[in-house]
Design an enzyme around this catalytic site. Sequence first.
Site, PDB file in Angstrom:
ATOM      1  N   GLU A 177       7.382  52.949  63.930  1.00 32.85           N
ATOM      2  CA  GLU A 177       7.899  53.631  65.070  1.00 32.85           C
ATOM      3  C   GLU A 177       7.045  54.833  64.339  1.00 32.85           C
ATOM      4  OE1 GLU A 177      12.045  54.904  63.466  1.00 32.85           O
ATOM      5  OE2 GLU A 177      12.492  52.949  64.221  1.00 32.85           O
ATOM      6  N   ASN A 217       5.878  48.034  64.531  1.00 29.83           N
ATOM      7  CA  ASN A 217       6.822  48.179  64.470  1.00 29.83           C
ATOM      8  C   ASN A 217       7.983  48.998  65.514  1.00 29.83           C
ATOM      9  OD1 ASN A 217       9.456  46.611  64.794  1.00 29.83           O
ATOM     10  ND2 ASN A 217      10.524  47.988  63.013  1.00 29.83           N
ATOM     11  N   HIS A 253      17.531  47.361  69.867  1.00 29.95           N
ATOM     12  CA  HIS A 253      18.502  47.950  69.984  1.00 29.95           C
ATOM     13  C   HIS A 253      19.020  48.257  71.357  1.00 29.95           C
ATOM     14  CE1 HIS A 253      17.997  48.590  65.161  1.00 29.95           C
ATOM     15  NE2 HIS A 253      16.517  49.118  65.481  1.00 29.95           N
ATOM     16  N   GLU A 283      14.772  43.782  64.981  1.00 29.74           N
ATOM     17  CA  GLU A 283      16.602  44.324  65.213  1.00 29.74           C
ATOM     18  C   GLU A 283      16.828  44.392  65.790  1.00 29.74           C
ATOM     19  OE1 GLU A 283      15.684  48.677  63.540  1.00 29.74           O
ATOM     20  OE2 GLU A 283      13.178  48.125  61.923  1.00 29.74           O
ATOM     21  N   ASP A 285      20.122  44.286  67.887  1.00 37.42           N
ATOM     22  CA  ASP A 285      21.652  44.220  68.296  1.00 37.42           C
ATOM     23  C   ASP A 285      22.335  45.128  69.854  1.00 37.42           C
ATOM     24  OD1 ASP A 285      21.055  46.986  68.335  1.00 37.42           O
ATOM     25  OD2 ASP A 285      21.663  47.396  65.720  1.00 37.42           O
TER      26      ASP A 285
HETATM   27  C1  XIL Z   1      18.824  52.047  60.012  1.00 40.09           C
HETATM   28  C2  XIL Z   1      19.946  51.382  59.120  1.00 40.09           C
HETATM   29  O1  XIL Z   1      20.332  50.150  59.713  1.00 40.09           O
HETATM   30  C3  XIL Z   1      20.826  52.749  58.646  1.00 40.09           C
HETATM   31  O2  XIL Z   1      21.796  52.074  57.682  1.00 40.09           O
HETATM   32  C4  XIL Z   1      20.219  53.820  57.946  1.00 40.09           C
HETATM   33  O3  XIL Z   1      21.041  54.298  58.013  1.00 40.09           O
HETATM   34  C5  XIL Z   1      19.083  54.121  59.147  1.00 40.09           C
HETATM   35  O4  XIL Z   1      18.257  53.597  59.443  1.00 40.09           O
HETATM   36  N1  XIL Z   1      15.052  51.566  63.446  1.00 40.09           N
HETATM   37  C6  XIL Z   1      14.452  51.297  62.013  1.00 40.09           C
HETATM   38  C7  XIL Z   1      16.206  50.720  60.658  1.00 40.09           C
HETATM   39  O5  XIL Z   1      13.365  50.681  61.619  1.00 40.09           O
HETATM   40  O6  XIL Z   1      14.971  51.324  59.386  1.00 40.09           O
HETATM   41  C8  XIL Z   1      16.462  51.557  61.223  1.00 40.09           C
HETATM   42  O7  XIL Z   1      17.690  51.153  60.365  1.00 40.09           O
HETATM   43  C9  XIL Z   1      17.244  51.790  62.889  1.00 40.09           C
HETATM   44  C10 XIL Z   1      16.220  51.874  63.287  1.00 40.09           C
END
Ligand code: XIL
Length: 750
Positions: A177, A217, A253, A283, A285
Amino acid sequence: MRSNMFIMVILLCVLTLSSCQPKVDEQSKDILDDEKSNEAKSEGVVVKDTGWREFADQRNIHIGAAVQPQFLEEPDYAKTLIANYNTLTSENHMKWETIHPEQDRYDFTAGDKIVQFAQEHDMDVRGHALVWHIQNPTWLDDGDWTEDELWGILEDHIKTVVGHYKGEIYAWDVVNEMFENDQYRETIWYRNLGPSYIEQAFIWAREADPDVKLYLNDYSVEEINIKSNRMFELAVELLDKGIPLDGVGFQFHVINEQPLDMFSVYNNVKRFNDLGLEVDFTEIDVRIGQPILENDYIVQGEIYRELMALVIGMDKANNFTTWGMTDKYSWIPGFFTGYDESLPFDEFYQGKPAYDEILALLKDQTFMLDYEERINNLANTRSVLKAFDVALLEEAPLVDGDMAVGEYEGTVVHSFMYNQLGTTDTTHESSDISGTWRIGFKGSILYGVVERVDDITVNNHGTNYENDTVEVFYEHGTLFQQLRSVVGEGFEYPSDVYLQQAVWNDEGTMMEFAIEMPEEDLTGLEIGFNIALSDNDSSGSSREVQLYPFYGHNASWSGKDLGTMKFEGDTPRPNSKLRLTPPYDVVRRLAPNTINGIEDEFEWSEGIRMPLGYDQLNAFDQTLPERNDLSMSYNMTHIDGYLYGIIFRDDDVIEEGDRITVAFEVEGQWYIKEIVVGEDVEDDMLTMIWGAKSSVAEFSFKLKEQIELMNYSINTIDSDGGKIVHDLHPHYNYGKSYKEGNYVELEFGK
Ligand code: XIL
């Protein structure tokens, strides 16, 4: 499988004597939450021990889940992982705050548990994440470090962590990020060390493990937009410098209600692949907004399927990782209020439609990704509707905020028509702003003029975009630019290399601009383009109106919803873009509309009111007639295979020759109907009923089946004294029939 769960939910509802819909109201949700802590209640639900995994293995796909070590001890959790996944990511426990809790102490206990579980079950591990701006320990965040100390801390961290897992982790998210929109994020690293912290992190990671794959990432970089353009630039820069970058992670996401533009995702993955980089889906979802209805799971399944299709079909996209695995332990409800159920497995480890879609696709040996084919087919069959016209100018104009006679000869006066801030009403009938624009080119420069009429000019609002402005957006190859000019001022942040100039007259009623492109001659070039006029009437509040030439979602600032613009010069070329303008939304209603010629405001409240904003009768000036002479707008919705519409037509004198024509392309055939204003229609497909005074008509059109996109045209002709004086359409064009591409696309909402 799912029916088991619904039976249980219903039973629970009956037990509490409440009348609740499964998974919808708060009470049943609470019960389900209790359920999570009460294992006994989920007895009888069988957790499967076969699933995706063997098929993913056969295809050499890393199918991964983000996990937390404490859950691995729960048998159903472990069983579901083993049956479906061949790869694990540590959701939290390899982040800095866990793994490096004090400056001189590392704690690998939790991370090691994940690695151990993976090894026991022959899985690979993806490492997440070495350098990030959050989930850092307070000793790091609050320390008062010199630059040298911070470099030292970073080096030690990367080398120690990567070194510890050398040979056990196959890929690391080295920097996570790093961007906010198209700028470097202001993190502890960037602020103190500058952008080179990124290069250095990769170099140290490589030193610690010569074989591990190293990734950047980020989120919201899945489609082609300003952020992914920036990531792309960085990737090119790193590769040019010989930095050991192996791939990029797109987080994915996704929001169920805002599915991605998959063509754009495809093209985006492809351009990184073309650099030789892997693209991991790191990641995934797909969160659903409450209330959650049965159909939402179907939509979610389709989204998951599309993502897996890319992973199967693309050469260098081989990691499909879901952020979590079961809805029981997802980060979503805690981070996005009102959203939940983003994962393929529900809280009882039962596969949702997303699970079935992925499984079916993994098994399907005949599956072929067909984006290229679809792009080619569409491009070849599409006739040429121009989003707008850019004329070749005789001579370069003088950019001085004043339009001299003949300077813009041959250009078309376009309208600013659609208020993209108006969510259910895009007409700007009640606003006090109006404007026109025109563009032309000479050599390597695009020239334009904007004229605006406004009662109050606001140009001192503290947030620049909230002012009265003109914004120009263009996408040239992989470069996207947004150029903003507050009334009276030049473009903000003009390029150092190319001419990017905006000049206003003293009254703030006219702006002239020039934008230089790298080509010596723009003839033949095709770019994405849009232009917007914003209006704010009080410096204390937000802007009220932002007008664009066509319908869209006020997303041009992010590189979306642009129109195709071709610099034709003397050599017109066939169109190669997928879409010339974005499609027009038709909202799905929950019940059919009553077609009786009487406006029931409630019935149309969900649809979006759109103007007929262009008078196509004139080749060079398509601005509208005076409002009291003629105006028309309409609103459409759909449900159960029918399109419903209401038309508002205001005309000073209704004559015999006044017409509305609608055309719909159904299964390759055009259905076309010319309707005399005031005369009802009833045929196999179309019903139209006029109300009193012939100023309102309602209609329904049979679509046969549920479709996603349909070509469509609507226009109205006004004759006065037996002569046609206006021909209003929703978009710009000239001298073409609907069959020749004089139409827009409707997109039917789900
Ligand atoms: C999130 C986790 O899923 C949570 O459990 C934690 O509290 C905060 O982080 N982008 C990322 C991940 O790169 O590391 C994050 O994960 C979600 C967003």
